[in-house]
Design a protein around this motif. Structure first.
Motif, PDB file in Angstrom:
ATOM      1  N   ASP A  51       9.213  56.126  60.100  1.00 44.30           N
ATOM      2  CA  ASP A  51      10.368  56.595  60.766  1.00 44.30           C
ATOM      3  C   ASP A  51      10.217  56.517  62.243  1.00 44.30           C
ATOM      4  O   ASP A  51       9.234  57.079  63.026  1.00 44.30           O
ATOM      5  CB  ASP A  51      10.739  58.241  60.374  1.00 44.30           C
ATOM      6  CG  ASP A  51      11.947  58.738  61.079  1.00 44.30           C
ATOM      7  OD1 ASP A  51      13.058  58.066  60.515  1.00 44.30           O
ATOM      8  OD2 ASP A  51      11.892  59.638  61.728  1.00 44.30           O
ATOM      9  N   THR A  64      14.207  53.520  60.130  1.00 41.83           N
ATOM     10  CA  THR A  64      13.344  52.876  59.349  1.00 41.83           C
ATOM     11  C   THR A  64      12.769  51.676  59.734  1.00 41.83           C
ATOM     12  O   THR A  64      11.552  51.138  59.238  1.00 41.83           O
ATOM     13  CB  THR A  64      14.131  52.158  58.099  1.00 41.83           C
ATOM     14  OG1 THR A  64      14.912  51.275  58.346  1.00 41.83           O
ATOM     15  CG2 THR A  64      14.958  53.470  57.045  1.00 41.83           C
ATOM     16  N   HIS A 118       9.090  55.185  52.114  1.00 42.00           N
ATOM     17  CA  HIS A 118      10.641  54.557  52.025  1.00 42.00           C
ATOM     18  C   HIS A 118      11.085  54.458  50.599  1.00 42.00           C
ATOM     19  O   HIS A 118      10.331  54.317  49.777  1.00 42.00           O
ATOM     20  CB  HIS A 118      10.796  53.332  52.866  1.00 42.00           C
ATOM     21  CG  HIS A 118      10.691  53.466  54.101  1.00 42.00           C
ATOM     22  ND1 HIS A 118      10.892  52.146  55.215  1.00 42.00           N
ATOM     23  CD2 HIS A 118      10.574  54.296  55.043  1.00 42.00           C
ATOM     24  CE1 HIS A 118      10.587  52.507  56.383  1.00 42.00           C
ATOM     25  NE2 HIS A 118      10.560  53.799  56.386  1.00 42.00           N
ATOM     26  N   CYS A 167      12.781  48.866  52.101  1.00 46.71           N
ATOM     27  CA  CYS A 167      13.675  49.582  51.169  1.00 46.71           C
ATOM     28  C   CYS A 167      14.842  48.826  51.058  1.00 46.71           C
ATOM     29  O   CYS A 167      15.973  49.102  49.962  1.00 46.71           O
ATOM     30  CB  CYS A 167      13.819  50.931  51.266  1.00 46.71           C
ATOM     31  SG  CYS A 167      14.293  51.185  53.077  1.00 46.71           S
ATOM     32  N   GLY A 202       5.991  53.455  54.591  1.00 50.78           N
ATOM     33  CA  GLY A 202       7.141  53.449  55.481  1.00 50.78           C
ATOM     34  C   GLY A 202       6.717  54.348  56.819  1.00 50.78           C
ATOM     35  O   GLY A 202       5.637  54.978  56.960  1.00 50.78           O
TER      36      GLY A 202
END
Length: 228
Positions: free
Chosen positions: A179, A55, A114, A61, A177
């Motif tokens: 990754d 993340t 997220h 989050c 968000g």
């Protein structure tokens, strides 16, 4: 083997050593740098995609960055600080991509929402306070609080399949968000460092660290040769 003659020795072949190496190359390009990793490859432990949430720990989050205080309010300073740090990391990666150092960024970073998920009355209230405190900050723009159960089930069908209907739940979504595959990123950073003259040795374990008047000394074991 005792290391001698290096200005900097990076111990560990993870993303932290790789990032420090890249920064050092920028501010002290004349320094000699050696990187040592105990395993036979780079980015295989905490930086590995199997061992890291990916993340970016951007504060979007994670509940632990927004603890409740004794008076029932919420402290969001940790989430804001972490998000700012992650944005700096993204700026560094973007610069390296523009310079052609990291290759195609799609290989290690991609956009993904997220989610924060809460259960029970206390958890749902924590999430409500978190959303209310962060939604006005520029780094958390677009933070959505979802309380409709059907909408939550549509967003996260696997989590809601078979979940008891009477359970109080809440969901918060951030569309901004990312990754990150830190294992891939680590290996690309080290490849760039090697091209820039940094010596990288895998299969080498640091056994001891000592210091005399002039310098630090590491005793390193070559695991392939099984010698100190």
């Amino acid at each position: 083997m005792v290391t001698e003659g290096y200005d900097v020795v990076l111990v560990g072949g993870g993303v932290m050593s790789a990032t420090l190496g890249v920064l050092l190359r920028r501010v002290q390009p004349d320094w000699s740098v050696l990187a040592l990793e105990r395993l036979d490859g780079l980015g295989l432990e905490s930086s590995s995609a199997w061992n890291n949430a990916g993340t970016g720990h951007a504060g979007l989050c994670e509940f632990n960055y927004t603890p409740l205080t004794g008076d029932g309010s919420i402290d969001v300073t940790g989430a804001i600080r972490i998000s700012e740090q992650f944005q700096l990391s993204r700026q560094l990666w973007a610069t390296l991509v523009e310079e052609g150092t990291l290759g195609d960024p799609a290989g290690f970073i991609r956009p993904v929402p997220h989610f924060s998920f809460a259960r029970g009355a206390a958890g749902a209230e924590h999430l409500r306070l978190r959303h209310a405190a962060l939604r006005g900050h520029p780094l958390f723009e677009g933070l959505e609080l979802v309380r409709d159960r059907d909408a939550m089930a549509e967003l996260l069908p696997l989590m809601f399949a078979g979940r008891p209907a009477g359970e109080e739940v809440a969901l918060c979504r951030s569309r901004g968000g990312t990754d990150v595959d830190y294992g891939v990123l680590t290996r690309r950073l080290f490849a760039a460092l090697e091209r820039d003259g940094v010596e990288v040795r895998t299969g080498h374990e640091v056994r001891s660290l000592s210091r005399d008047r002039r310098s630090w000394r590491l005793r390193v074991r070559d695991l392939a040769g099984e010698r100190d």
